[in-house]
Design an enzyme around this catalytic site. Structure first.
Site, PDB file in Angstrom:
ATOM      1  N   HIS A 253       6.678 -35.413  53.539  1.00  0.00           N
ATOM      2  CA  HIS A 253       6.239 -35.255  52.152  1.00  0.00           C
ATOM      3  C   HIS A 253       7.172 -34.305  51.415  1.00  0.00           C
ATOM      4  O   HIS A 253       7.672 -33.342  52.005  1.00  0.00           O
ATOM      5  CB  HIS A 253       4.817 -34.688  52.100  1.00  0.00           C
ATOM      6  CG  HIS A 253       3.838 -35.442  52.938  1.00  0.00           C
ATOM      7  ND1 HIS A 253       3.439 -35.015  54.190  1.00  0.00           N
ATOM      8  CD2 HIS A 253       3.185 -36.605  52.706  1.00  0.00           C
ATOM      9  CE1 HIS A 253       2.570 -35.881  54.684  1.00  0.00           C
ATOM     10  NE2 HIS A 253       2.404 -36.858  53.817  1.00  0.00           N
TER      11      HIS A 253
ATOM     12  N   HIS B 264       3.444 -27.381  50.080  1.00  0.00           N
ATOM     13  CA  HIS B 264       2.797 -27.954  48.889  1.00  0.00           C
ATOM     14  C   HIS B 264       2.149 -26.892  47.999  1.00  0.00           C
ATOM     15  O   HIS B 264       1.770 -27.191  46.866  1.00  0.00           O
ATOM     16  CB  HIS B 264       1.707 -28.953  49.289  1.00  0.00           C
ATOM     17  CG  HIS B 264       2.222 -30.172  49.979  1.00  0.00           C
ATOM     18  ND1 HIS B 264       3.192 -30.978  49.428  1.00  0.00           N
ATOM     19  CD2 HIS B 264       1.916 -30.724  51.179  1.00  0.00           C
ATOM     20  CE1 HIS B 264       3.445 -31.983  50.261  1.00  0.00           C
ATOM     21  NE2 HIS B 264       2.692 -31.852  51.334  1.00  0.00           N
TER      22      HIS B 264
ATOM     23  N   ASP C   2      10.059 -32.411  56.207  1.00  0.00           N
ATOM     24  CA  ASP C   2       8.699 -32.943  56.284  1.00  0.00           C
ATOM     25  C   ASP C   2       8.690 -34.291  55.557  1.00  0.00           C
ATOM     26  O   ASP C   2       9.454 -34.495  54.615  1.00  0.00           O
ATOM     27  CB  ASP C   2       7.739 -31.961  55.594  1.00  0.00           C
ATOM     28  CG  ASP C   2       6.269 -32.321  55.774  1.00  0.00           C
ATOM     29  OD1 ASP C   2       5.620 -31.705  56.637  1.00  0.00           O
ATOM     30  OD2 ASP C   2       5.777 -33.210  55.049  1.00  0.00           O
TER      31      ASP C   2
ATOM     32  N   ASP D  10       6.219 -35.169  60.638  1.00  0.00           N
ATOM     33  CA  ASP D  10       5.399 -36.335  60.301  1.00  0.00           C
ATOM     34  C   ASP D  10       6.200 -37.550  59.853  1.00  0.00           C
ATOM     35  O   ASP D  10       5.617 -38.579  59.512  1.00  0.00           O
ATOM     36  CB  ASP D  10       4.337 -35.975  59.247  1.00  0.00           C
ATOM     37  CG  ASP D  10       4.839 -34.983  58.216  1.00  0.00           C
ATOM     38  OD1 ASP D  10       6.051 -34.693  58.223  1.00  0.00           O
ATOM     39  OD2 ASP D  10       4.031 -34.500  57.410  1.00  0.00           O
TER      40      ASP D  10
END
Lengths: 223, 316
Positions: B166, B127, B164, B253
């Site tokens: 995200h 990120h 991931d 995740d």
């Protein structure tokens, strides 16, 4: 909140005697679909859209490629022959919700913004309203949307906001929507965080239902 | 049997995010425990973490951001840019070691000292933006490694695969105009999950148009949907790109037991994904594969997921 703050001020305009082919070229050059038609002193006298022009062009011209064989009639046609003379307008002091509701009702893509003397001050399009709405939703910022089902009674939102505050999370926006169950509301807080494990856990502990994302409705109610 | 490198350093544990933060030191301890209990540690080549050279960090982050991070961190402030990014004075050191260790793993692969590697690093990276820490990430470890491979080893085509849950906004933004790096991400749909980017229409910019691909997945989906999307999007696009080196943003995740999001991948689903990636690396990159930890917050599942992941890297 006001049209004057979200409108485009530098408007590309044409005059009544502008040839329609010139108007079409202007639209293409600036990637726009609406040209307000003005007289002296920026007085609005109409609007011409790409659709108005297409409706009078022969099929092969409407397609796009200008092959230099423009028919003389069309080359001579001016804006005044195809424009709408009574466009729906809006005032710079009107609000964005006014504009949203007006755009839904009138089914046009853009409004000339006109002051009380009929003078053109700008233009506001669906695109401008979308930008404002995206800003209101906060979805240009990284965050996570939750959907919490609450009883429709006083004080629910306060409890939720207090919890979010205790968790140290900033709010991008909060939407409250009707829910199809009577006496329930769906609260959509947009949280400016990646870290929603704790806040979700605590909301459940407080007795709230977190709706499965696949069951979220923003604009449609089942049955 | 492959020679698989493993990057881990006790100093990654010193990055303290506070009492209730999901991105916590126990994550790495769980991973090490998982590898130890599975008897895999002795099979791995240990990689020594080093501080990243400033010039590599500056390939993806502005000097102003790097200095600000250092100053804010060493001054004892507990967060950077946003409440998500909790830190302590050791964070600056850990972040440099995570990025530098990832570079070292890339170097070892290129030098032929190992075939592939798994980097169990904290803080994570995908990120992190050029000028901004975000979503628990400070330096974009994967992006820094890609720039290092381009500049130091002349790698002409690098594939980055991010599974991931995200979207890796930082990585995408750093390479979206670069046609020599293909970024593929599969993640929970951005309308239902942080950070709100990674929509299907984000496909790269300018020269890089067509070299970014996002596969958003709706909440509640699991192994079968991932399999379909990976077969439809990832495999054909990356095969056509013919990467000479593959980097993986490995987040765990999307697992059904991970509370961070709403995906339902099982251990078998993760196994299948990493096997696909290993196969891609074999076919196009002589097996050169660098896997770097991003998210994954279920302390119960991380030991087994990491062990499965590393076992597949070892099998090659």
């Amino acid at each position: 909140m006001f049209v004057s703050q979200s409108m485009t001020r530098k408007v590309i305009t044409v005059a009544k005697d502008t040839p329609i082919l010139e108007a079409r070229a202007l639209m293409r050059q600036h990637h726009i679909r609406h040209l307000p038609v003005v007289a002296a002193d920026d007085h609005l006298v109409g609007i011409i859209t790409d659709r108005d022009i297409r409706s009078v062009l022969p099929y092969k011209l409407a397609g796009g490629e200008s092959d230099g064989q423009t028919e003389p009639d069309i080359a001579r046609m001016t804006v005044s022959e195809v424009m709408t003379t009574t466009p729906v307008t809006i005032s710079p002091t009107h609000t964005l919700p006014d504009a949203l509701l007006l755009i839904q009702r009138s089914r046009v893509g853009a409004f000339p913004v006109v002051d009380e003397h009929g003078k053109l001050k700008g233009i506001i399009s669906v695109r401008d309203l979308l930008r404002a709405f995206i800003n209101v939703l906060g979805i240009g910022e990284p965050g996570t949307l939750l959907c919490i089902l609450v009883e429709n009674k006083v004080g629910q939102l306060k409890r939720i906001v207090d919890l979010i505050t205790e968790e140290g999370i900033s709010l991008g926006s909060v939407l409250v929507a009707r829910y199809w169950e009577k006496d329930k509301r769906a609260v959509f807080p947009y949280l400016l965080t990646n870290n929603v494990i704790n806040v979700k856990k605590r909301l459940r502990e407080m007795g709230y239902t977190l709706l499965d994302p696949m069951e979220w409705y923003l604009d449609q109610l089942p049955k | 049997m492959k020679r698989t490198g493993f990057l881990y350093d006790q100093r990654f544990l010193l990055h303290d995010t506070g009492a209730h933060h999901p991105e916590r030191a126990e994550r790495l301890q769980a991973i090490v425990r998982g590898l130890t209990e599975a008897g895999l540690m002795s099979e791995l080549v240990m990689i020594t973490a080093r501080h990243a050279d400033m010039r590599w960090l500056q390939t993806v982050h502005s000097e102003g951001y790097i200095r600000r991070f250092e100053e804010v961190c060493l001054a004892g402030h507990r967060m950077l840019d946003c409440q998500d990014n909790q830190m302590c004075p050791d964070t600056w050191d850990a972040a440099q070691l995570a990025a530098g260790g990832t570079i070292e793993a890339a170097r070892m692969i290129m030098a032929g000292e190992i075939d592939n590697a798994f980097c169990a690093v904290r803080p994570p990276g995908h990120h992190a933006e050029r000028e901004r820490a975000m979503g628990f990430c400070y330096f974009n470890n994967v992006a820094v490694a890609a720039k290092y491979l381009q500049a130091e080893w002349g790698v002409e085509r690098i594939g980055i695969i991010d599974f991931d849950v995200h979207h890796g906004n930082g990585t995408q933004h750093m390479f979206e105009s670069d046609p020599t790096v293909f970024y593929y991400s599969i993640h929970q749909h951005p309308s239902f999950c942080f950070p709100g980017t990674g929509r299907e229409f984000e496909q790269g910019l300018g020269d890089g148009n067509g070299f970014t691909k996002n596969s958003p997945v709706l909440p509640g989906q699991g192994d079968e949907t991932y399999r379909q999307l990976i077969e439809k999007d990832m495999l054909p696009l990356l095969s056509a790109f013919e990467p000479q080196f593959l980097i993986v943003s490995a987040g765990f995740d999307a697992h059904r037991d991970d509370e961070m999001a709403d995906m339902r991948l099982t251990n078998r689903g993760f196994e299948w994904i990493i096997r696909c990636i290993v196969q891609l690396a074999e076919t196009h990159a002589s097996g050169k594969l660098l896997s770097v930890l991003e998210g994954g917050y279920s302390l119960e599942r991380l030991p087994e997921l990491a062990a499965d992941h590393v076992r597949i890297l070892l099998e090659g």
